[in-house]
Design a protein around this motif. Structure first.
Motif, PDB file in Angstrom:
ATOM      1  N   PHE A   4     -11.494  -8.550  -0.494  1.00 53.93           N
ATOM      2  CA  PHE A   4     -10.279  -8.006   0.112  1.00 53.93           C
ATOM      3  C   PHE A   4     -10.516  -6.578   0.589  1.00 53.93           C
ATOM      4  CE2 PHE A   4      -6.574  -5.280  -1.081  1.00 53.93           C
ATOM      5  CZ  PHE A   4      -5.779  -5.549   0.034  1.00 53.93           C
ATOM      6  N   PHE A   5     -11.130  -5.763  -0.262  1.00 46.48           N
ATOM      7  CA  PHE A   5     -11.451  -4.388   0.140  1.00 46.48           C
ATOM      8  C   PHE A   5     -12.410  -4.379   1.322  1.00 46.48           C
ATOM      9  CE2 PHE A   5      -9.693  -2.997  -3.903  1.00 46.48           C
ATOM     10  CZ  PHE A   5      -9.259  -1.714  -3.621  1.00 46.48           C
ATOM     11  N   LYS A   6     -13.484  -5.126   1.206  1.00 51.01           N
ATOM     12  CA  LYS A   6     -14.569  -5.069   2.182  1.00 51.01           C
ATOM     13  C   LYS A   6     -14.168  -5.638   3.538  1.00 51.01           C
ATOM     14  CE  LYS A   6     -19.481  -6.277   2.687  1.00 51.01           C
ATOM     15  NZ  LYS A   6     -20.643  -6.922   2.022  1.00 51.01           N
ATOM     16  N   GLN A   7     -13.456  -6.747   3.547  1.00 54.66           N
ATOM     17  CA  GLN A   7     -13.186  -7.466   4.797  1.00 54.66           C
ATOM     18  C   GLN A   7     -11.803  -7.202   5.384  1.00 54.66           C
ATOM     19  OE1 GLN A   7     -14.218 -11.674   4.399  1.00 54.66           O
ATOM     20  NE2 GLN A   7     -15.720 -11.154   2.812  1.00 54.66           N
ATOM     21  N   GLU A   8     -10.864  -6.726   4.557  1.00 53.87           N
ATOM     22  CA  GLU A   8      -9.497  -6.572   5.057  1.00 53.87           C
ATOM     23  C   GLU A   8      -8.960  -5.154   4.911  1.00 53.87           C
ATOM     24  OE1 GLU A   8      -7.751 -11.088   4.437  1.00 53.87           O
ATOM     25  OE2 GLU A   8      -7.604  -9.690   2.742  1.00 53.87           O
ATOM     26  N   LEU A   9      -8.931  -4.623   3.701  1.00 57.03           N
ATOM     27  CA  LEU A   9      -8.271  -3.339   3.478  1.00 57.03           C
ATOM     28  C   LEU A   9      -9.011  -2.185   4.150  1.00 57.03           C
ATOM     29  CD1 LEU A   9      -6.126  -1.555   2.274  1.00 57.03           C
ATOM     30  CD2 LEU A   9      -7.395  -1.558   0.104  1.00 57.03           C
ATOM     31  N   ILE A  10     -10.294  -2.038   3.872  1.00 53.93           N
ATOM     32  CA  ILE A  10     -11.050  -0.918   4.454  1.00 53.93           C
ATOM     33  C   ILE A  10     -11.074  -0.985   5.979  1.00 53.93           C
ATOM     34  CG2 ILE A  10     -13.363   0.112   4.631  1.00 53.93           C
ATOM     35  CD1 ILE A  10     -13.702  -0.521   1.633  1.00 53.93           C
ATOM     36  N   PRO A  11     -11.360  -2.143   6.601  1.00 54.08           N
ATOM     37  CA  PRO A  11     -11.290  -2.211   8.070  1.00 54.08           C
ATOM     38  C   PRO A  11      -9.898  -1.857   8.605  1.00 54.08           C
ATOM     39  CG  PRO A  11     -12.506  -4.084   7.234  1.00 54.08           C
ATOM     40  CD  PRO A  11     -11.915  -3.392   6.039  1.00 54.08           C
ATOM     41  N   LEU A  54       0.842  -1.189   0.000  1.00 48.76           N
ATOM     42  CA  LEU A  54       0.000   0.000   0.000  1.00 48.76           C
ATOM     43  C   LEU A  54       0.880   1.243   0.000  1.00 48.76           C
ATOM     44  CD1 LEU A  54      -2.492  -1.040   2.836  1.00 48.76           C
ATOM     45  CD2 LEU A  54      -2.699  -1.504   0.382  1.00 48.76           C
ATOM     46  N   GLU A  55       0.433   2.285  -0.659  1.00 48.81           N
ATOM     47  CA  GLU A  55       1.113   3.582  -0.628  1.00 48.81           C
ATOM     48  C   GLU A  55       0.145   4.578   0.002  1.00 48.81           C
ATOM     49  OE1 GLU A  55       4.066   3.338  -4.428  1.00 48.81           O
ATOM     50  OE2 GLU A  55       1.935   3.425  -4.859  1.00 48.81           O
ATOM     51  N   ILE A  56       0.560   5.172   1.112  1.00 43.11           N
ATOM     52  CA  ILE A  56      -0.332   6.000   1.925  1.00 43.11           C
ATOM     53  C   ILE A  56       0.109   7.457   1.901  1.00 43.11           C
ATOM     54  CG2 ILE A  56      -1.408   6.278   4.187  1.00 43.11           C
ATOM     55  CD1 ILE A  56      -1.909   3.516   3.048  1.00 43.11           C
ATOM     56  N   HIS A  57      -0.809   8.330   1.583  1.00 41.87           N
ATOM     57  CA  HIS A  57      -0.580   9.770   1.701  1.00 41.87           C
ATOM     58  C   HIS A  57      -1.533  10.321   2.747  1.00 41.87           C
ATOM     59  CE1 HIS A  57      -0.112  14.035   0.778  1.00 41.87           C
ATOM     60  NE2 HIS A  57      -1.428  14.111   0.723  1.00 41.87           N
TER      61      HIS A  57
END
Length: 406
Positions: free
Chosen positions: A129-136, A42-45
Protein backbone atom coordinates in the motif's frame (compact mmCIF):
# COMPACT_ATOMS: atom_id res chain seq x y z
CA UNK A 1 -28.46 54.35 25.74
CA UNK A 2 -29.05 53.47 22.10
CA UNK A 3 -25.56 54.73 21.18
CA UNK A 4 -24.10 52.66 24.04
CA UNK A 5 -25.93 49.53 22.88
CA UNK A 6 -24.83 50.13 19.31
CA UNK A 7 -21.20 50.50 20.37
CA UNK A 8 -21.45 47.37 22.54
CA UNK A 9 -22.98 45.47 19.64
CA UNK A 10 -20.13 46.50 17.34
CA UNK A 11 -17.50 45.51 19.91
CA UNK A 12 -19.11 42.11 20.50
CA UNK A 13 -19.50 41.60 16.77
CA UNK A 14 -15.80 42.27 16.20
CA UNK A 15 -14.85 40.05 19.12
CA UNK A 16 -17.02 37.17 17.96
CA UNK A 17 -15.72 37.54 14.42
CA UNK A 18 -12.17 37.41 15.70
CA UNK A 19 -12.83 34.47 18.02
CA UNK A 20 -14.22 32.39 15.18
CA UNK A 21 -10.92 32.27 13.31
CA UNK A 22 -9.87 28.63 13.65
CA UNK A 23 -6.30 27.53 14.13
CA UNK A 24 -5.56 24.67 11.75
CA UNK A 25 -2.57 22.33 11.79
CA UNK A 26 -3.61 20.17 8.88
CA UNK A 27 -6.32 18.67 6.75
CA UNK A 28 -7.91 15.28 6.24
CA UNK A 29 -8.34 13.41 2.98
CA UNK A 30 -9.45 9.94 1.91
CA UNK A 31 -7.37 7.66 -0.31
CA UNK A 32 -8.98 4.49 -1.63
CA UNK A 33 -6.68 1.47 -1.59
CA UNK A 34 -7.25 -1.31 -4.08
CA UNK A 35 -4.55 -3.35 -2.33
CA UNK A 36 -6.25 -3.14 1.06
CA UNK A 37 -9.74 -3.00 -0.48
CA UNK A 38 -10.78 -0.06 1.69
CA UNK A 39 -10.64 3.71 2.09
CA UNK A 40 -7.81 5.07 4.23
CA UNK A 41 -8.01 8.38 6.06
CA UNK A 42 -4.91 10.56 5.84
CA UNK A 43 -4.05 13.59 7.97
CA UNK A 44 -1.83 16.05 6.11
CA UNK A 45 0.27 18.86 7.54
CA UNK A 46 2.00 21.25 5.13
CA UNK A 47 4.79 23.72 6.00
CA UNK A 48 3.74 27.28 6.81
CA UNK A 49 4.89 28.84 3.53
CA UNK A 50 4.09 25.79 1.38
CA UNK A 51 1.75 27.62 -1.00
CA UNK A 52 4.22 30.47 -1.58
CA UNK A 53 7.25 28.30 -2.13
CA UNK A 54 8.59 26.29 -5.05
CA UNK A 55 10.68 24.09 -2.75
CA UNK A 56 10.26 20.36 -2.35
CA UNK A 57 9.96 19.06 1.21
CA UNK A 58 10.91 15.79 2.90
CA UNK A 59 7.92 13.70 3.91
CA UNK A 60 7.23 12.04 7.25
CA UNK A 61 4.85 9.07 7.16
CA UNK A 62 3.31 8.77 10.61
CA UNK A 63 1.72 5.52 11.79
CA UNK A 64 -1.07 5.54 14.40
CA UNK A 65 -1.94 9.08 13.37
CA UNK A 66 -5.07 9.27 15.55
CA UNK A 67 -2.87 9.33 18.66
CA UNK A 68 0.21 11.07 17.29
CA UNK A 69 -0.65 13.69 14.69
CA UNK A 70 -1.13 16.74 16.93
CA UNK A 71 2.03 16.48 19.02
CA UNK A 72 4.08 15.42 15.98
CA UNK A 73 3.16 18.64 14.17
CA UNK A 74 4.10 20.61 17.28
CA UNK A 75 7.47 18.89 17.69
CA UNK A 76 8.48 19.30 14.05
CA UNK A 77 7.52 22.99 14.00
CA UNK A 78 9.40 23.58 17.27
CA UNK A 79 12.55 21.87 15.97
CA UNK A 80 12.35 23.79 12.69
CA UNK A 81 11.99 27.15 14.47
CA UNK A 82 15.10 26.28 16.48
CA UNK A 83 17.10 25.55 13.31
CA UNK A 84 17.50 21.83 14.07
CA UNK A 85 15.55 20.23 11.23
CA UNK A 86 14.13 21.33 7.86
CA UNK A 87 10.44 21.94 7.24
CA UNK A 88 8.56 18.84 6.18
CA UNK A 89 5.25 17.45 5.00
CA UNK A 90 3.59 15.14 7.52
CA UNK A 91 1.32 12.36 6.30
CA UNK A 92 -0.55 10.73 9.15
CA UNK A 93 -2.11 7.33 8.39
CA UNK A 94 -5.22 6.51 10.43
CA UNK A 95 -5.76 2.91 11.46
CA UNK A 96 -8.57 0.65 10.30
CA UNK A 97 -7.27 -2.78 11.40
CA UNK A 98 -4.07 -1.93 13.29
CA UNK A 99 -3.03 -5.44 14.35
CA UNK A 100 -3.67 -6.74 10.84
CA UNK A 101 -1.62 -4.07 9.07
CA UNK A 102 1.39 -3.95 11.38
CA UNK A 103 2.10 -7.68 11.81
CA UNK A 104 3.06 -10.68 9.73
CA UNK A 105 1.66 -14.19 9.94
CA UNK A 106 3.22 -16.10 12.82
CA UNK A 107 2.68 -19.71 13.81
CA UNK A 108 4.57 -19.03 17.04
CA UNK A 109 1.83 -16.96 18.64
CA UNK A 110 0.13 -18.70 21.55
CA UNK A 111 -3.61 -19.26 21.38
CA UNK A 112 -4.08 -16.53 24.00
CA UNK A 113 -1.92 -14.08 22.04
CA UNK A 114 -3.70 -14.85 18.77
CA UNK A 115 -7.10 -14.46 20.40
CA UNK A 116 -6.11 -11.09 21.83
CA UNK A 117 -4.51 -9.87 18.59
CA UNK A 118 -7.40 -10.91 16.37
CA UNK A 119 -6.68 -10.67 12.65
CA UNK A 120 -2.93 -10.49 11.93
CA UNK A 121 -0.57 -11.03 9.02
CA UNK A 122 -1.20 -8.01 6.75
CA UNK A 123 2.19 -6.29 6.94
CA UNK A 124 3.23 -7.26 3.39
CA UNK A 125 0.00 -5.82 1.99
CA UNK A 126 0.51 -2.68 4.07
CA UNK A 127 4.03 -2.28 2.67
CA UNK A 128 2.60 -2.66 -0.83
CA UNK A 129 0.00 0.00 0.00
CA UNK A 130 2.80 2.41 0.89
CA UNK A 131 4.98 1.49 -2.07
CA UNK A 132 2.37 1.31 -4.83
CA UNK A 133 -0.40 3.65 -3.69
CA UNK A 134 0.28 6.03 -0.81
CA UNK A 135 3.79 7.25 -1.64
CA UNK A 136 3.04 7.72 -5.39
CA UNK A 137 -0.15 9.60 -4.43
CA UNK A 138 1.70 11.97 -2.08
CA UNK A 139 4.62 12.56 -4.46
CA UNK A 140 2.22 13.32 -7.32
CA UNK A 141 -0.16 15.59 -5.40
CA UNK A 142 2.27 17.47 -3.15
CA UNK A 143 5.69 19.11 -3.49
CA UNK A 144 7.35 16.08 -1.97
CA UNK A 145 11.08 15.46 -2.16
CA UNK A 146 12.23 11.86 -2.54
CA UNK A 147 13.26 11.76 1.13
CA UNK A 148 10.91 9.71 3.29
CA UNK A 149 10.79 9.17 7.04
CA UNK A 150 8.56 6.57 8.68
CA UNK A 151 7.63 6.88 12.35
CA UNK A 152 6.28 3.84 14.16
CA UNK A 153 5.63 3.14 17.84
CA UNK A 154 5.05 -0.25 19.51
CA UNK A 155 3.53 -2.47 16.78
CA UNK A 156 4.34 0.43 14.45
CA UNK A 157 7.96 0.03 15.54
CA UNK A 158 7.75 -3.68 14.74
CA UNK A 159 6.46 -2.74 11.29
CA UNK A 160 9.39 -0.33 10.89
CA UNK A 161 11.93 -3.08 11.61
CA UNK A 162 10.21 -5.54 9.31
CA UNK A 163 9.97 -2.96 6.51
CA UNK A 164 13.66 -2.10 6.92
CA UNK A 165 14.60 -5.75 6.30
CA UNK A 166 11.95 -6.37 3.64
CA UNK A 167 12.25 -3.10 1.66
CA UNK A 168 15.34 -1.28 3.02
CA UNK A 169 15.23 1.50 0.42
CA UNK A 170 11.53 2.31 0.68
CA UNK A 171 12.29 4.90 3.37
CA UNK A 172 15.37 7.01 4.00
CA UNK A 173 14.89 7.17 7.76
CA UNK A 174 13.25 4.88 10.29
CA UNK A 175 12.20 6.43 13.60
CA UNK A 176 11.41 3.35 15.66
CA UNK A 177 9.90 3.78 19.12
CA UNK A 178 9.75 0.92 21.65
CA UNK A 179 9.23 -1.70 18.92
CA UNK A 180 7.10 -4.71 19.85
CA UNK A 181 9.84 -7.20 19.07
CA UNK A 182 8.18 -9.74 21.34
CA UNK A 183 6.02 -10.56 18.31
CA UNK A 184 7.47 -13.59 16.48
CA UNK A 185 8.65 -12.60 12.99
CA UNK A 186 10.72 -15.05 10.97
CA UNK A 187 12.49 -12.46 8.79
CA UNK A 188 13.54 -10.35 11.77
CA UNK A 189 14.67 -13.44 13.69
CA UNK A 190 16.74 -14.56 10.71
CA UNK A 191 18.44 -11.18 10.39
CA UNK A 192 19.20 -11.09 14.12
CA UNK A 193 20.69 -14.58 14.10
CA UNK A 194 22.74 -14.40 10.90
CA UNK A 195 23.55 -10.68 10.82
CA UNK A 196 22.25 -8.27 8.22
CA UNK A 197 22.15 -9.58 4.68
CA UNK A 198 20.97 -6.23 3.35
CA UNK A 199 22.90 -3.18 2.21
CA UNK A 200 20.77 -0.03 1.88
CA UNK A 201 21.57 1.82 -1.31
CA UNK A 202 20.54 5.24 -0.08
CA UNK A 203 21.73 7.32 2.85
CA UNK A 204 19.62 5.60 5.51
CA UNK A 205 19.22 6.57 9.17
CA UNK A 206 17.74 4.22 11.76
CA UNK A 207 16.89 5.58 15.22
CA UNK A 208 15.48 3.32 17.92
CA UNK A 209 14.38 3.71 21.54
CA UNK A 210 13.07 1.47 24.30
CA UNK A 211 11.24 2.53 27.46
CA UNK A 212 10.75 0.61 30.72
CA UNK A 213 9.44 -2.55 29.07
CA UNK A 214 10.40 -5.54 31.19
CA UNK A 215 9.32 -8.21 28.74
CA UNK A 216 12.36 -10.42 28.33
CA UNK A 217 11.77 -11.14 24.65
CA UNK A 218 10.95 -7.54 23.70
CA UNK A 219 13.91 -6.03 25.56
CA UNK A 220 16.24 -8.85 24.56
CA UNK A 221 15.44 -8.60 20.85
CA UNK A 222 15.72 -4.81 20.91
CA UNK A 223 19.18 -5.02 22.44
CA UNK A 224 20.12 -7.78 20.01
CA UNK A 225 18.94 -5.63 17.10
CA UNK A 226 21.03 -2.72 18.41
CA UNK A 227 24.09 -4.95 18.61
CA UNK A 228 23.47 -6.26 15.09
CA UNK A 229 23.36 -2.70 13.76
CA UNK A 230 26.61 -1.84 15.54
CA UNK A 231 28.34 -4.94 14.13
CA UNK A 232 27.09 -4.06 10.67
CA UNK A 233 28.59 -0.57 10.94
CA UNK A 234 31.94 -2.05 12.00
CA UNK A 235 32.07 -4.57 9.15
CA UNK A 236 30.71 -2.14 6.53
CA UNK A 237 32.70 1.02 7.14
CA UNK A 238 31.83 2.37 3.69
CA UNK A 239 28.08 1.96 4.28
CA UNK A 240 25.81 5.02 4.26
CA UNK A 241 23.76 3.54 7.10
CA UNK A 242 23.55 5.66 10.27
CA UNK A 243 22.23 4.09 13.48
CA UNK A 244 21.50 5.17 17.03
CA UNK A 245 19.89 3.27 19.91
CA UNK A 246 18.75 5.46 22.80
CA UNK A 247 17.30 3.72 25.89
CA UNK A 248 14.69 5.78 27.76
CA UNK A 249 14.36 4.05 31.13
CA UNK A 250 12.63 7.10 32.60
CA UNK A 251 9.70 6.77 30.16
CA UNK A 252 6.76 4.38 30.03
CA UNK A 253 5.79 2.53 26.86
CA UNK A 254 3.27 5.26 26.05
CA UNK A 255 5.19 8.35 27.11
CA UNK A 256 8.34 7.40 25.19
CA UNK A 257 6.67 8.48 21.95
CA UNK A 258 7.15 12.24 22.38
CA UNK A 259 10.82 12.36 23.51
CA UNK A 260 11.71 9.72 20.92
CA UNK A 261 10.22 11.84 18.17
CA UNK A 262 12.08 14.93 19.38
CA UNK A 263 15.46 13.24 19.73
CA UNK A 264 15.02 10.99 16.71
CA UNK A 265 14.38 13.86 14.31
CA UNK A 266 17.43 15.67 15.70
CA UNK A 267 19.52 12.56 15.01
CA UNK A 268 18.18 12.09 11.49
CA UNK A 269 19.05 15.65 10.51
CA UNK A 270 22.19 16.00 12.63
CA UNK A 271 24.42 16.18 9.50
CA UNK A 272 22.62 19.40 8.46
CA UNK A 273 24.20 21.20 11.44
CA UNK A 274 27.60 22.36 10.26
CA UNK A 275 30.24 23.40 12.79
CA UNK A 276 31.90 26.55 11.46
CA UNK A 277 35.37 27.65 12.61
CA UNK A 278 35.29 30.10 15.50
CA UNK A 279 38.88 31.32 15.71
CA UNK A 280 41.58 32.78 13.48
CA UNK A 281 43.65 29.62 13.94
CA UNK A 282 40.81 27.36 12.82
CA UNK A 283 40.13 29.53 9.77
CA UNK A 284 43.81 29.49 8.75
CA UNK A 285 43.99 25.72 9.26
CA UNK A 286 41.15 25.32 6.75
CA UNK A 287 42.83 27.46 4.11
CA UNK A 288 41.67 30.97 4.93
CA UNK A 289 38.36 32.85 4.95
CA UNK A 290 37.43 32.48 1.27
CA UNK A 291 38.26 28.78 1.28
CA UNK A 292 36.13 28.27 4.40
CA UNK A 293 33.16 29.95 2.70
CA UNK A 294 33.51 27.74 -0.37
CA UNK A 295 33.91 24.58 1.72
CA UNK A 296 30.75 25.46 3.62
CA UNK A 297 28.75 25.92 0.44
CA UNK A 298 30.17 22.72 -1.04
CA UNK A 299 29.24 20.80 2.11
CA UNK A 300 25.60 21.82 1.77
CA UNK A 301 25.59 21.14 -1.95
CA UNK A 302 26.74 17.57 -1.29
CA UNK A 303 24.34 17.24 1.63
CA UNK A 304 21.42 18.27 -0.59
CA UNK A 305 22.39 15.56 -3.07
CA UNK A 306 22.51 12.99 -0.26
CA UNK A 307 19.12 13.95 1.18
CA UNK A 308 17.43 14.49 -2.18
CA UNK A 309 16.14 17.98 -1.36
CA UNK A 310 17.73 21.38 -0.89
CA UNK A 311 19.25 21.68 2.57
CA UNK A 312 19.61 25.38 3.32
CA UNK A 313 23.11 26.74 3.95
CA UNK A 314 21.76 29.98 5.40
CA UNK A 315 22.39 29.31 9.07
CA UNK A 316 25.91 27.97 8.50
CA UNK A 317 26.87 30.98 6.37
CA UNK A 318 25.28 33.28 8.95
CA UNK A 319 27.27 31.69 11.78
CA UNK A 320 30.37 31.94 9.64
CA UNK A 321 29.73 35.61 8.95
CA UNK A 322 29.46 36.38 12.64
CA UNK A 323 32.65 34.42 13.30
CA UNK A 324 34.40 36.71 10.80
CA UNK A 325 32.93 39.83 12.44
CA UNK A 326 34.44 38.83 15.79
CA UNK A 327 37.94 38.70 14.27
CA UNK A 328 39.12 42.17 13.28
CA UNK A 329 41.20 41.24 10.24
CA UNK A 330 38.43 38.99 8.92
CA UNK A 331 35.43 41.28 9.35
CA UNK A 332 35.38 42.26 5.66
CA UNK A 333 34.85 38.60 4.73
CA UNK A 334 31.59 38.68 6.67
CA UNK A 335 30.15 40.68 3.75
CA UNK A 336 30.76 37.78 1.38
CA UNK A 337 29.41 35.16 3.78
CA UNK A 338 26.20 37.13 4.34
CA UNK A 339 25.86 37.99 0.65
CA UNK A 340 26.23 34.32 -0.28
CA UNK A 341 23.51 33.53 2.27
CA UNK A 342 21.22 35.99 0.46
CA UNK A 343 22.11 34.55 -2.95
CA UNK A 344 21.18 31.05 -1.77
CA UNK A 345 18.16 32.17 0.28
CA UNK A 346 16.70 35.27 -1.41
CA UNK A 347 13.44 35.09 0.55
CA UNK A 348 15.09 35.27 3.96
CA UNK A 349 14.65 38.61 5.72
CA UNK A 350 17.22 37.50 8.29
CA UNK A 351 19.83 37.16 5.56
CA UNK A 352 19.28 40.79 4.49
CA UNK A 353 19.31 41.97 8.10
CA UNK A 354 22.60 40.17 8.78
CA UNK A 355 24.27 41.78 5.78
CA UNK A 356 23.03 45.12 7.08
CA UNK A 357 24.68 44.42 10.43
CA UNK A 358 27.96 43.60 8.69
CA UNK A 359 27.91 46.91 6.80
CA UNK A 360 27.07 48.75 10.02
CA UNK A 361 29.99 47.03 11.74
CA UNK A 362 32.25 48.32 8.94
CA UNK A 363 30.77 51.84 9.34
CA UNK A 364 29.26 51.73 5.84
CA UNK A 365 26.01 53.08 7.21
CA UNK A 366 24.13 53.99 4.04
CA UNK A 367 24.69 50.48 2.70
CA UNK A 368 23.52 49.05 6.01
CA UNK A 369 20.38 51.21 5.84
CA UNK A 370 19.37 49.72 2.48
CA UNK A 371 19.54 46.17 3.80
CA UNK A 372 17.77 47.02 7.07
CA UNK A 373 14.94 48.61 5.10
CA UNK A 374 14.70 45.57 2.85
CA UNK A 375 14.64 43.20 5.84
CA UNK A 376 11.95 45.24 7.61
CA UNK A 377 9.73 45.31 4.53
CA UNK A 378 10.10 41.56 4.06
CA UNK A 379 9.45 40.61 7.68
CA UNK A 380 6.30 42.76 7.84
CA UNK A 381 4.94 40.93 4.80
CA UNK A 382 5.28 37.60 6.61
CA UNK A 383 3.27 38.68 9.64
CA UNK A 384 6.10 37.72 12.01
CA UNK A 385 5.21 39.37 15.35
CA UNK A 386 8.88 40.13 16.05
CA UNK A 387 9.10 42.65 13.18
CA UNK A 388 9.62 45.38 15.80
CA UNK A 389 13.21 44.19 16.35
CA UNK A 390 13.95 44.98 12.71
CA UNK A 391 12.26 48.36 13.11
CA UNK A 392 14.46 49.14 16.13
CA UNK A 393 17.62 48.18 14.20
CA UNK A 394 16.65 50.57 11.41
CA UNK A 395 15.71 53.44 13.76
CA UNK A 396 18.96 53.08 15.72
CA UNK A 397 20.92 53.12 12.48
CA UNK A 398 19.11 56.25 11.25
CA UNK A 399 19.98 57.98 14.54
CA UNK A 400 23.58 56.90 14.12
CA UNK A 401 23.65 58.36 10.58
CA UNK A 402 22.10 61.62 11.82
CA UNK A 403 24.55 61.93 14.70
CA UNK A 404 27.42 61.40 12.31
CA UNK A 405 26.17 64.23 10.05
CA UNK A 406 25.91 66.60 12.99
Amino acid sequence: MKIYLLMLSLILSNYLSFSQNDISIGKSEILHSDILNEDRQLEIHLPKNYNNSDKEYPVMYLLDSYYNFTHTVGVTEFLYLNRLIPEMIIVGVRNTHRNRDLTTDSSQLSKEQQARMGTTGGADHFISFFKQELIPHIEKKYKAAPYRIIVGHSLGGLFNVYTFFKEPNLFNAYLTISPSLWYPNSLISEQLEKGFTINPENHTSFYMTLATENSGTMRGNTLKLSGTFENYKITHEDSNLRFKYQPMQEESHGSTNLPSLYKGLKFIFEPTLYEVPKSKEEILALGGALEVIEKTKEYYKQLSQNYGFEVSNEYALTDLGYSFLRIEEYDKYALKAFQDAIDSNPNSYNAFSNLGKAYENLEELEQAKQYYEKALKMVKETGDPEWEFYQVDLENLKKKIQDKKE
